[in-house]
Scaffold this motif. Sequence first.
Motif, PDB file in Angstrom:
ATOM      1  N   GLN A 132       0.917  -1.151   0.151  1.00  0.00           N
ATOM      2  CA  GLN A 132       0.003   0.061  -0.028  1.00  0.00           C
ATOM      3  C   GLN A 132       0.840   1.100  -0.008  1.00  0.00           C
ATOM      4  OE1 GLN A 132      -2.201  -1.292   3.542  1.00  0.00           O
ATOM      5  NE2 GLN A 132      -4.090  -0.797   2.541  1.00  0.00           N
ATOM      6  N   TRP A 133       1.775   1.329   0.862  1.00  0.00           N
ATOM      7  CA  TRP A 133       2.856   2.239   0.881  1.00  0.00           C
ATOM      8  C   TRP A 133       3.270   2.657  -0.527  1.00  0.00           C
ATOM      9  CZ3 TRP A 133       2.370   5.696   4.848  1.00  0.00           C
ATOM     10  CH2 TRP A 133       3.207   6.802   4.669  1.00  0.00           C
ATOM     11  N   LEU A 134       3.985   1.809  -1.031  1.00  0.00           N
ATOM     12  CA  LEU A 134       4.445   1.930  -2.454  1.00  0.00           C
ATOM     13  C   LEU A 134       3.580   2.529  -3.493  1.00  0.00           C
ATOM     14  CD1 LEU A 134       6.986  -1.071  -2.370  1.00  0.00           C
ATOM     15  CD2 LEU A 134       7.568   1.290  -1.661  1.00  0.00           C
ATOM     16  N   ARG A 135       2.360   2.002  -3.350  1.00  0.00           N
ATOM     17  CA  ARG A 135       1.391   2.422  -4.316  1.00  0.00           C
ATOM     18  C   ARG A 135       1.021   3.896  -4.156  1.00  0.00           C
ATOM     19  NH1 ARG A 135      -1.499  -2.500  -3.639  1.00  0.00           N
ATOM     20  NH2 ARG A 135      -2.673  -1.783  -2.326  1.00  0.00           N
ATOM     21  N   TYR A 136       1.173   4.428  -2.843  1.00  0.00           N
ATOM     22  CA  TYR A 136       0.829   5.599  -2.522  1.00  0.00           C
ATOM     23  C   TYR A 136       1.909   6.534  -3.453  1.00  0.00           C
ATOM     24  CZ  TYR A 136      -2.159   4.454   1.496  1.00  0.00           C
ATOM     25  OH  TYR A 136      -3.150   4.093   2.164  1.00  0.00           O
ATOM     26  N   ALA A 179       3.547   5.990  -6.171  1.00  0.00           N
ATOM     27  CA  ALA A 179       3.207   5.727  -7.304  1.00  0.00           C
ATOM     28  C   ALA A 179       1.861   6.530  -7.790  1.00  0.00           C
ATOM     29  CB  ALA A 179       3.308   4.397  -8.035  1.00  0.00           C
ATOM     30  N   ASP A 180       1.055   6.747  -6.912  1.00  0.00           N
ATOM     31  CA  ASP A 180      -0.250   7.461  -6.981  1.00  0.00           C
ATOM     32  C   ASP A 180      -0.051   8.875  -6.896  1.00  0.00           C
ATOM     33  OD1 ASP A 180      -1.381   5.141  -7.745  1.00  0.00           O
ATOM     34  OD2 ASP A 180      -2.491   4.881  -5.836  1.00  0.00           O
ATOM     35  N   VAL A 215      -7.263  10.081  -3.674  1.00  0.00           N
ATOM     36  CA  VAL A 215      -6.469   9.033  -4.363  1.00  0.00           C
ATOM     37  C   VAL A 215      -6.638   7.876  -3.445  1.00  0.00           C
ATOM     38  CG1 VAL A 215      -4.749   8.176  -5.601  1.00  0.00           C
ATOM     39  CG2 VAL A 215      -5.051  10.640  -5.327  1.00  0.00           C
ATOM     40  N   ARG A 216      -7.248   6.724  -4.027  1.00  0.00           N
ATOM     41  CA  ARG A 216      -7.562   5.576  -3.074  1.00  0.00           C
ATOM     42  C   ARG A 216      -8.130   5.863  -1.470  1.00  0.00           C
ATOM     43  NH1 ARG A 216      -5.072   1.171  -5.767  1.00  0.00           N
ATOM     44  NH2 ARG A 216      -3.663   2.070  -7.426  1.00  0.00           N
ATOM     45  N   ASP A 217      -7.448   5.540  -0.650  1.00  0.00           N
ATOM     46  CA  ASP A 217      -8.096   5.762   0.768  1.00  0.00           C
ATOM     47  C   ASP A 217      -7.018   6.940   1.479  1.00  0.00           C
ATOM     48  OD1 ASP A 217      -5.317   4.509   1.128  1.00  0.00           O
ATOM     49  OD2 ASP A 217      -6.159   3.298   2.781  1.00  0.00           O
ATOM     50  N   GLY A 218      -6.562   7.853   0.661  1.00  0.00           N
ATOM     51  CA  GLY A 218      -5.757   9.052   1.289  1.00  0.00           C
ATOM     52  C   GLY A 218      -6.324  10.302   0.664  1.00  0.00           C
ATOM     53  N   LEU A 219      -6.041  11.218   1.356  1.00  0.00           N
ATOM     54  CA  LEU A 219      -5.779  12.586   0.621  1.00  0.00           C
ATOM     55  C   LEU A 219      -4.801  13.116   0.530  1.00  0.00           C
ATOM     56  CD1 LEU A 219      -8.911  13.938   2.703  1.00  0.00           C
ATOM     57  CD2 LEU A 219      -9.166  13.337   0.262  1.00  0.00           C
ATOM     58  N   PRO A 242     -10.171  10.264  12.784  1.00  0.00           N
ATOM     59  CA  PRO A 242      -8.740  10.983  13.098  1.00  0.00           C
ATOM     60  C   PRO A 242      -7.618  10.641  12.067  1.00  0.00           C
ATOM     61  CG  PRO A 242      -9.562   9.831  15.231  1.00  0.00           C
ATOM     62  CD  PRO A 242     -10.321   9.320  14.049  1.00  0.00           C
ATOM     63  N   ALA A 243      -7.188  11.650  11.758  1.00  0.00           N
ATOM     64  CA  ALA A 243      -6.182  11.398  10.633  1.00  0.00           C
ATOM     65  C   ALA A 243      -4.795  11.826  10.785  1.00  0.00           C
ATOM     66  CB  ALA A 243      -6.780  12.134   9.477  1.00  0.00           C
ATOM     67  N   THR A 244      -3.784  11.501  10.169  1.00  0.00           N
ATOM     68  CA  THR A 244      -2.709  11.915  10.538  1.00  0.00           C
ATOM     69  C   THR A 244      -1.922  12.131   9.004  1.00  0.00           C
ATOM     70  OG1 THR A 244      -0.290  11.633  11.468  1.00  0.00           O
ATOM     71  CG2 THR A 244      -1.434   9.922  10.541  1.00  0.00           C
ATOM     72  N   ALA A 245      -0.797  13.049   8.862  1.00  0.00           N
ATOM     73  CA  ALA A 245      -0.272  13.183   7.486  1.00  0.00           C
ATOM     74  C   ALA A 245       1.192  13.086   7.673  1.00  0.00           C
ATOM     75  CB  ALA A 245      -0.470  14.701   7.073  1.00  0.00           C
ATOM     76  N   ARG A 246       1.681  12.963   6.253  1.00  0.00           N
ATOM     77  CA  ARG A 246       3.316  12.587   6.203  1.00  0.00           C
ATOM     78  C   ARG A 246       3.664  13.541   4.880  1.00  0.00           C
ATOM     79  NH1 ARG A 246       2.188  11.166  10.539  1.00  0.00           N
ATOM     80  NH2 ARG A 246       3.115   9.697  11.993  1.00  0.00           N
ATOM     81  N   ASN A 247       4.644  14.247   5.144  1.00  0.00           N
ATOM     82  CA  ASN A 247       5.381  14.835   3.705  1.00  0.00           C
ATOM     83  C   ASN A 247       5.878  14.049   2.891  1.00  0.00           C
ATOM     84  OD1 ASN A 247       8.101  15.020   4.235  1.00  0.00           O
ATOM     85  ND2 ASN A 247       7.573  16.688   5.846  1.00  0.00           N
ATOM     86  N   TRP A 248       5.947  14.429   1.530  1.00  0.00           N
ATOM     87  CA  TRP A 248       6.689  13.510   0.512  1.00  0.00           C
ATOM     88  C   TRP A 248       7.977  13.184   0.770  1.00  0.00           C
ATOM     89  CZ3 TRP A 248       5.262  10.833  -2.989  1.00  0.00           C
ATOM     90  CH2 TRP A 248       6.256  10.231  -4.082  1.00  0.00           C
ATOM     91  N   ARG A 249       8.894  13.931   1.663  1.00  0.00           N
ATOM     92  CA  ARG A 249      10.104  13.663   2.073  1.00  0.00           C
ATOM     93  C   ARG A 249      10.112  12.429   3.142  1.00  0.00           C
ATOM     94  NH1 ARG A 249      14.575  16.537   1.305  1.00  0.00           N
ATOM     95  NH2 ARG A 249      13.351  18.598   1.450  1.00  0.00           N
TER      96      ARG A 249
END
Length: 191
Positions: free
Chosen positions: A93-97, A99-100, A144-148, A173-180
């Motif tokens: 799932q992480w690697l698909r994120y 790519a998406d 995109v999929r199950d994320g924003l 409840p949600a949490t975010a991570r940056n591209w880096r």
Amino acid sequence: MPRPATPANPTSSAPQCVMLLRAINVGKRQLPMAALRELAGTLGFAHARTHLASGNLVAQVSGASDAAAKRLEQAITEHFGFHSDVIVRSADQWLRYLADNPFAKASAAEPNRVMLLLAKQAPAAQAAARLSERAVAGERIQAVRDGLWIHFPEGLGTSKLTPNLIDKSVGAPATARNWRTMQALAQMLSA
């Protein structure tokens, strides 16, 4: 930190996953990463590694991800005295994120200003639209999929997209991570 009982032998063939802890190391909610790795080991999560001090854990985990999240949440509450939501995603799932990523160009130029927002459940159908209504300074939101995905071209400091508004719009409840950080976690998965 009190030591929990040592688990049965964790298997190194268990699949890897990314575990994201929400809202730690702010105010009184302190959880050192060494203690998190140790706690993960006592829960049977093999090869636990952390990235930064914001609650990014990569480990091999047997069984359902929901069950692993609940076990880690309960252990954090018992050993540190506060609750932290834990969001788990498989390595695939992480690697698909990655790519998406709908904001690939912005991610390359501003890796700290493109974020993936995840919750325990898929965001509400209208979450991206609700957040877009409150967006300022060129902010873009895309489901995109199950994320924003959110691009903050002016940074987070000027945004009107507060954690409370995000949680309400997403429905959990949600949490975010940056591209880096996302890329660093992907590298940890492949190491």
